[in-house]
Design a protein around this motif. Structure first.
Motif, PDB file in Angstrom:
ATOM      1  N   VAL A 101       0.798  -1.175   0.102  1.00 40.81           N
ATOM      2  CA  VAL A 101      -0.128   0.067  -0.106  1.00 40.81           C
ATOM      3  C   VAL A 101       0.890   1.265   0.081  1.00 40.81           C
ATOM      4  CG1 VAL A 101      -1.808   1.116   1.244  1.00 40.81           C
ATOM      5  CG2 VAL A 101      -1.682  -1.349   1.462  1.00 40.81           C
ATOM      6  N   ASN A 102       0.661   1.990  -1.041  1.00 43.35           N
ATOM      7  CA  ASN A 102       1.867   3.003  -1.127  1.00 43.35           C
ATOM      8  C   ASN A 102       0.855   4.402  -0.838  1.00 43.35           C
ATOM      9  OD1 ASN A 102       3.684   4.926  -1.837  1.00 43.35           O
ATOM     10  ND2 ASN A 102       3.514   4.560  -4.063  1.00 43.35           N
ATOM     11  N   THR A 103       1.279   4.988   0.141  1.00 41.16           N
ATOM     12  CA  THR A 103       0.599   5.877   1.084  1.00 41.16           C
ATOM     13  C   THR A 103       0.769   7.236   0.855  1.00 41.16           C
ATOM     14  OG1 THR A 103       1.887   5.710   2.627  1.00 41.16           O
ATOM     15  CG2 THR A 103       0.095   4.121   2.900  1.00 41.16           C
ATOM     16  N   CYS A 104      -0.169   8.047   1.374  1.00 40.18           N
ATOM     17  CA  CYS A 104      -0.050   9.612   1.631  1.00 40.18           C
ATOM     18  C   CYS A 104      -0.059   9.984   2.766  1.00 40.18           C
ATOM     19  CB  CYS A 104      -1.165  10.140   0.615  1.00 40.18           C
ATOM     20  SG  CYS A 104      -1.248  12.026   0.533  1.00 40.18           S
ATOM     21  N   ALA A 105       0.485  11.189   3.190  1.00 39.76           N
ATOM     22  CA  ALA A 105       0.483  11.762   4.702  1.00 39.76           C
ATOM     23  C   ALA A 105       0.106  12.933   4.664  1.00 39.76           C
ATOM     24  CB  ALA A 105       1.714  11.563   5.219  1.00 39.76           C
ATOM     25  N   ILE A 106      -0.282  13.728   3.523  1.00 33.17           N
ATOM     26  CA  ILE A 106      -0.193  15.093   3.282  1.00 33.17           C
ATOM     27  C   ILE A 106      -1.211  15.646   4.075  1.00 33.17           C
ATOM     28  CG2 ILE A 106      -1.944  15.331   1.189  1.00 33.17           C
ATOM     29  CD1 ILE A 106       1.439  16.620   1.179  1.00 33.17           C
ATOM     30  N   ARG A 107      -2.706  15.028   4.390  1.00 26.21           N
ATOM     31  CA  ARG A 107      -3.623  15.482   5.424  1.00 26.21           C
ATOM     32  C   ARG A 107      -4.167  14.132   6.025  1.00 26.21           C
ATOM     33  NH1 ARG A 107      -4.039  18.352   0.757  1.00 26.21           N
ATOM     34  NH2 ARG A 107      -4.701  16.572  -0.421  1.00 26.21           N
ATOM     35  N   GLU A 108      -4.658  14.377   7.228  1.00 23.89           N
ATOM     36  CA  GLU A 108      -5.192  13.638   8.258  1.00 23.89           C
ATOM     37  C   GLU A 108      -6.022  12.403   7.557  1.00 23.89           C
ATOM     38  OE1 GLU A 108      -6.636  14.933  11.910  1.00 23.89           O
ATOM     39  OE2 GLU A 108      -6.737  12.922  12.758  1.00 23.89           O
ATOM     40  N   ASN A 109      -7.059  12.878   6.706  1.00 27.73           N
ATOM     41  CA  ASN A 109      -7.823  12.135   6.241  1.00 27.73           C
ATOM     42  C   ASN A 109      -7.198  10.954   5.430  1.00 27.73           C
ATOM     43  OD1 ASN A 109      -7.753  13.847   4.283  1.00 27.73           O
ATOM     44  ND2 ASN A 109      -9.893  14.459   3.887  1.00 27.73           N
ATOM     45  N   ALA A 110      -6.248  11.284   4.644  1.00 25.55           N
ATOM     46  CA  ALA A 110      -5.378  10.576   3.833  1.00 25.55           C
ATOM     47  C   ALA A 110      -4.983   9.378   4.616  1.00 25.55           C
ATOM     48  CB  ALA A 110      -4.407  11.024   3.060  1.00 25.55           C
ATOM     49  N   GLU A 111      -4.366   9.643   5.882  1.00 26.19           N
ATOM     50  CA  GLU A 111      -3.783   8.542   6.676  1.00 26.19           C
ATOM     51  C   GLU A 111      -4.887   7.885   7.221  1.00 26.19           C
ATOM     52  OE1 GLU A 111       0.364  10.565   8.222  1.00 26.19           O
ATOM     53  OE2 GLU A 111      -1.529  10.770   9.745  1.00 26.19           O
ATOM     54  N   THR A 112      -6.060   8.354   7.706  1.00 25.21           N
ATOM     55  CA  THR A 112      -7.197   7.455   8.112  1.00 25.21           C
ATOM     56  C   THR A 112      -7.893   6.583   7.115  1.00 25.21           C
ATOM     57  OG1 THR A 112      -7.922   9.623   9.353  1.00 25.21           O
ATOM     58  CG2 THR A 112      -9.685   7.793   9.357  1.00 25.21           C
ATOM     59  N   LYS A 113      -7.767   6.806   5.986  1.00 22.46           N
ATOM     60  CA  LYS A 113      -8.241   6.151   4.993  1.00 22.46           C
ATOM     61  C   LYS A 113      -7.412   4.908   5.025  1.00 22.46           C
ATOM     62  CE  LYS A 113      -9.754   7.429   0.346  1.00 22.46           C
ATOM     63  NZ  LYS A 113      -9.240   8.627  -0.727  1.00 22.46           N
ATOM     64  N   VAL A 114      -6.139   4.876   4.929  1.00 22.84           N
ATOM     65  CA  VAL A 114      -5.080   4.057   4.782  1.00 22.84           C
ATOM     66  C   VAL A 114      -5.233   2.975   5.797  1.00 22.84           C
ATOM     67  CG1 VAL A 114      -2.499   3.265   4.654  1.00 22.84           C
ATOM     68  CG2 VAL A 114      -3.453   5.200   3.304  1.00 22.84           C
TER      69      VAL A 114
END
Ligand code: SAM
Length: 502
Positions: A101-114
């Motif tokens: 899973v190649n992830t994004c950390a730019i906003r909190e909701n991106a992290e929650t999604k992961v």
């Protein structure tokens, strides 16, 4: 020399229990460990694809990508590294032994999604215990230990500078599996060292066939905007040599790509031995057979005359500029450390429009940044109304741990106020975009044909030079053609028309 010794990774396969968190943190920067728990000589990570050790037990790897185009491009790079070492990438998760899973950390909701997605993958792992789950990219780099607490079933955590280690990591995990070391007794493979020399310039990414190819020309970021996590998860800025990039673009054209999008976190701060981004644009624009070149995302402070000149005078360079504003208030821009004022931004836009009259502009806006007053928000609203962007990505400020704002500025705009402000600018922008589209009715636009329309098999879709999606009947055209389309109607985000003779 590229930093082949600097990217060490921790793995201890002999432990029977998970290491305490603190120990893990300490050990992370140590060399690779061998089966008996003794440190080996620092692992030499292959720098050329040909040097990559071939897997005796190839695995089928499914890569799932979240976040920006840079992540899409990184996933292509990961696919290149894995394929080169004998693994196979698959397009359906049901066919996979490994999910990355190649992830994004730019906003909190991106992290929650992961995190939610990882929970889902854990259900799959219960049914398929040998499934390897890896978390790669910005969130892996950002959350590290907390990620392992939230998702202890994850086998692999790897940041953006460690992808060369993917084959070694899989090899190690496969050996564990073959030695029947149970899940709870395994430590995850960690690769989180940032490496300011890593540019992956020698790696051939595996791209999906198509019309548009994404080419990373620069990694990392030196800007240190106070809201932004990027410099902390992607490290310092580094550019790939111009000569290699021009060769890459020629190869992409030879493979059938018609358009290349140059990628970087602040793409126009690109530099290589006295050549700047304008020089690169000119050089790429000259590549034989290339129809179009675009780039994203530039930083307003690096919008030099040489860049503007290349956009104005090279027929291949698209007349579309994504120019992140973030805020229309100079005081907010100061708190964000954006290094330009609202007035300087307006002057830049005026200069761009004078030199390139048909230029399409898009932007990024953050509302509700630390301390944003009603008046400061109004300035953003007015700026958007004045500039009239063709499109905009609009966000509520999301505090990111580790950033300068997180350390020094309170996230004090109430969530409801952030929400109202976001709604206001979205409504404004939707109206502006619709008006700009309506004004295109009756005009002829040049479209690069990209594929069949999802809604109507008798139609194609493509993008104009200004990056507007256009839909039209297929007649006498094929994918990859550049056609003239007379616009006869529009929706909020799409132009609709008919092909006409050149
Ligand atoms: N490097 C690019 C730049 O700053 O010009 C942008 C990269 S980022 C992937 C895309 C956009 O996300 C930014 O331009 C910004 O508008 C938004 N963004 C970044 N950090 C944010 C944060 N902490 N909260 C809300 N939006 C954020």
């Amino acid at each position: 020399m590229l930093g082949i010794f600097s990217l060490w990774t921790y793995r201890n396969t002999t432990k029977t229990t998970r290491m305490p968190k603190e120990t893990m943190k300490d050990q992370r920067l140590l060399p690779l460990y061998n089966k008996s728990g003794l440190p080996e000589t620092p692992q030499q990570i292959p720098k050329k694809p040909g040097d990559t050790p071939q897997q005796t037990h190839p695995r089928r790897v499914y890569i799932e990508t979240y976040g920006c185009q840079m992540n899409v491009s990184d996933s292509e790079l990961m696919a290149g590294i894995l394929t080169q070492s004998g693994h196979q990438t698959v397009t359906h998760i049901d066919d996979a032994d490994v999910v990355l899973v190649n992830t994004c950390a730019i906003r909190e909701n991106a992290e929650t999604k992961v995190i939610n997605r990882l929970q889902h993958l854990n259900h799959r792992k219960r049914r398929q215990p040998e499934l390897i789950i890896g978390v790669c990219g910005c969130m892996a780099q950002h959350l590290r230990d907390r990620l392992l607490e939230a998702a202890p079933y994850v086998d692999l955590v790897m940041g953006p500078d460690a992808y060369r280690n993917l084959p070694i990591a899989l090899d190690s995990l496969i050996r564990d599996e073959e030695a029947h070391i149970s899940l709870k007794d395994r430590d995850p493979f960690l690769g989180l060292r940032l490496d300011k020399t890593e540019d992956y310039a020698d790696i051939a990414p595996i791209r999906k066939d198509g019309i548009r190819a994404w080419l990373t020309i620069q990694r990392g970021c030196d800007k240190m905007c106070t809201f932004c996590i990027v410099p902390f998860v992607r490290g310092r800025e580094r550019s790939i040599p111009l000569k290699l990039l021009v060769e890459d673009v020629q190869k992409l054209v030879d493979q059938g790509f018609k358009e290349v999008v140059l990628l970087g976190q602040t793409v126009n701060s690109y530099h290589d031995n006295g050549s700047d981004f304008g020089d690169l644009l000119f050089a790429v624009g000259e590549v034989n057979g290339l129809e179009r070149v675009r780039f994203t995302s530039p930083h307003p402070a690096d919008a030099t005359d040489s860049m503007i000149e290349a956009m104005a005078s090279s027929a291949t360079v698209c007349k579309h500029l994504h120019l992140p504003l973030q805020s229309g208030s100079t005081t907010v821009l100061e708190r964000m450390r954006r290094t330009y004022t609202a007035e300087e931004y307006r002057t830049l836009v005026a200069k761009l429009r004078e030199r390139i009259p048909n230029i399409a502009l898009s932007t990024d806006i953050i509302v509700g940044f630390c301390g944003e007053t009603d008046e400061e928000f109004e300035q953003t609203y007015r700026m958007m109304a004045d500039i009239r962007y063709d499109s905009a990505f609009m966000f509520k400020y999301s505090e990111r741990e580790g950033t300068l704002a997180h350390k020094a500025l309170p996230d004090d705009v109430p969530e409801t106020v952030k929400g109202q402000r976001l709604k206001q600018i979205i409504e404004l922008q939707e109206q502006i975009a619709a008006d700009i589209n309506t004004a295109a009715i009756g005009r002829t636009v040049t479209v690069l044909v990209e594929g069949e329309s999802r809604r109507d098999a008798d139609k194609y879709h493509g993008k104009t030079d200004s990056f507007k999606t256009t839909v039209f009947p297929k007649v006498d055209s094929k994918i990859g053609d550049v056609v003239n389309v007379c616009v006869d109607s529009t929706t909020a985000h799409t132009l609709i028309g008919q092909i006409i003779d050149g």
